[in-house]
Design a protein around this motif. Sequence first.
Motif, PDB file in Angstrom:
ATOM      1  N   TRP A   1       1.233   5.083   4.144  1.00 44.19           N
ATOM      2  CA  TRP A   1       1.955   5.366   5.539  1.00 44.19           C
ATOM      3  C   TRP A   1       1.014   5.624   6.748  1.00 44.19           C
ATOM      4  O   TRP A   1       0.221   6.821   6.442  1.00 44.19           O
ATOM      5  CB  TRP A   1       3.068   5.850   5.389  1.00 44.19           C
TER       6      TRP A   1
ATOM      7  N   THR B   1       2.519  -4.777   6.443  1.00 46.17           N
ATOM      8  CA  THR B   1       3.491  -5.587   5.476  1.00 46.17           C
ATOM      9  C   THR B   1       4.600  -4.842   5.514  1.00 46.17           C
ATOM     10  O   THR B   1       5.536  -5.291   5.372  1.00 46.17           O
ATOM     11  CB  THR B   1       2.754  -5.372   3.985  1.00 46.17           C
ATOM     12  N   ARG B   2       4.721  -3.410   5.830  1.00 46.38           N
ATOM     13  CA  ARG B   2       5.778  -2.568   5.647  1.00 46.38           C
ATOM     14  C   ARG B   2       5.874  -1.934   6.912  1.00 46.38           C
ATOM     15  O   ARG B   2       4.643  -1.135   7.530  1.00 46.38           O
ATOM     16  CB  ARG B   2       5.887  -1.638   4.656  1.00 46.38           C
TER      17      ARG B   2
ATOM     18  N   GLU C   1       8.426   1.318   9.100  1.00 45.19           N
ATOM     19  CA  GLU C   1       9.482   1.797   9.132  1.00 45.19           C
ATOM     20  C   GLU C   1       9.396   3.135  10.189  1.00 45.19           C
ATOM     21  O   GLU C   1       8.182   3.340  10.523  1.00 45.19           O
ATOM     22  CB  GLU C   1       9.757   3.046   7.641  1.00 45.19           C
TER      23      GLU C   1
ATOM     24  N   GLY D   1       3.210   2.346   9.765  1.00 41.16           N
ATOM     25  CA  GLY D   1       2.956   0.902   8.971  1.00 41.16           C
ATOM     26  C   GLY D   1       2.330   1.334   7.593  1.00 41.16           C
ATOM     27  O   GLY D   1       1.570   2.136   7.836  1.00 41.16           O
ATOM     28  N   SER D   2       2.546   0.288   6.739  1.00 42.05           N
ATOM     29  CA  SER D   2       1.599   0.255   5.469  1.00 42.05           C
ATOM     30  C   SER D   2       1.205  -1.119   5.280  1.00 42.05           C
ATOM     31  O   SER D   2       2.148  -1.948   5.273  1.00 42.05           O
ATOM     32  CB  SER D   2       2.474   0.904   4.624  1.00 42.05           C
TER      33      SER D   2
ATOM     34  N   ALA E   1       2.195  -3.471  -0.158  1.00 46.12           N
ATOM     35  CA  ALA E   1       3.379  -4.109  -0.386  1.00 46.12           C
ATOM     36  C   ALA E   1       4.540  -2.979  -1.317  1.00 46.12           C
ATOM     37  O   ALA E   1       5.680  -3.386  -1.192  1.00 46.12           O
ATOM     38  CB  ALA E   1       3.627  -5.676  -1.280  1.00 46.12           C
ATOM     39  N   GLU E   2       3.886  -2.516  -1.831  1.00 44.92           N
ATOM     40  CA  GLU E   2       4.833  -1.352  -2.599  1.00 44.92           C
ATOM     41  C   GLU E   2       4.247  -0.093  -2.626  1.00 44.92           C
ATOM     42  O   GLU E   2       3.085   0.044  -2.348  1.00 44.92           O
ATOM     43  CB  GLU E   2       4.858  -1.938  -4.276  1.00 44.92           C
TER      44      GLU E   2
ATOM     45  N   THR F   1       8.433   5.224  -0.149  1.00 49.54           N
ATOM     46  CA  THR F   1       9.034   4.799   1.063  1.00 49.54           C
ATOM     47  C   THR F   1       8.498   6.114   2.192  1.00 49.54           C
ATOM     48  O   THR F   1       7.894   6.770   1.811  1.00 49.54           O
ATOM     49  CB  THR F   1      10.690   5.280   1.083  1.00 49.54           C
TER      50      THR F   1
END
Length: 419
Positions: free
Chosen positions: A42, A140-141, A143, A151-152, A155-156, A159
């Motif tokens: 992250w 991709t992610r 939060e 951001g990250s 994909a996995e 959290t």
Amino acid sequence: MNVAMRAPQWDGLIRRDRVHGSLYTDPAVFAAELEQIWYRTWVYVGHESEVPNANDYVVKSIGPQSIIMTRDEAGKIHLLLNRCSHRANQVCSFDRGNARSFTCPFHAWTFANDGRLVGYAFPDGYEGQDRAGLSLARVTRMESYRGFIFGSFAAEGPTLKQHLGGAAETIDRLVRTSPEGEVEITAGFLKHRVKANWKFILENECDGYHPAFVHTSIFGVADSAIGKLYGGASTALTRDYGNGHTEIDLRPEFRKRDQPLSWFGTAEDRLPDYAARMKAAYGDKTAREIMIDGTPHVMIFPNLFIAEIQMFVIQPLAVDDSVQHVTALQFKGAPDLNRRLRQQTMGSVGPAGFLLADDSEMYERCHRGVQARNPEWVYLGRGEKRERRDELGFTVGHVTDEVPSRGIWDHYRKLMEPV
């Protein structure tokens, strides 16, 4: 770069009390860091307050990657790669603005601010083309925590809450400085570029060993008592939260003073409106505690540094080229405090400021020096024999101890070693 080829060498590069100088200067190591850290964990990107209105956007970054942070017409925030899906030209040319769409200057492909491809020049050459597969790529992610957007590209993985761990409390502590419980990043950013590896900056942010020496000039000119916070008799602490997050905890010293707003070098009677709003929001007792403790001095790995009155974002561009983006912190509902925060930020890290100029000189000198041979190690052992666990189980040491650097490198090794 083949990361696995270099992996067996980590044992020879990172030890408990020292790291090899090549970790700061080897372009292959930097390439591996981009893949294993910047494009996998992250990374802080921006704050929700930077795009307050529908169709607002601001250009940010994850490492060298240019990212457009947008708020669409429905109010949803997106993190889009600033890269046309046609020929890779950057579609956004301005640092910030308000726009429903972005048109690539190369071939006039146009994208909505949620990333969708909505049109291209001379469409007769694209009969039957599915536009959905040609949208702007996105992080991709994504939060958010208390308005701070991370951001990250993985994909996995953990959290954001897991990534922040105990360091999340420092952000909670930060927003409580506002009578409305919100930070606003609205003062604009200055950019400071240095010819040095990004990890020199990362380590320095929570290094309590240097201020009494490197910053004597600004402390003297400003008649500041800050230098004493980093002296041998100080009760302040360094802390390793794990996951690379580190802190200089100055609260023990501020609590000894027992004076609200001493952390800011002022007093309640100098900021009466702010003090009154804090008491109305939190009650006299809690407001007093918050105003005594002050804001945190915390480095959120790998790139977000909250430094009492300012916020820095580290951007690595190359193995020997880094940018620090810095802005004054602003607190919702605190106009008199905010005005002084802006003034002090300009005085310390502005174009004529001393503080960051001092640090930048040290970064570049370290980078030049670490290329010397024999010895080729950087020693990080200060305080190793006296560090301890605090009541929450985090490793702490004296404010001048190198607990943060050891914590950073421990996490770094875990990220860089193959699974």
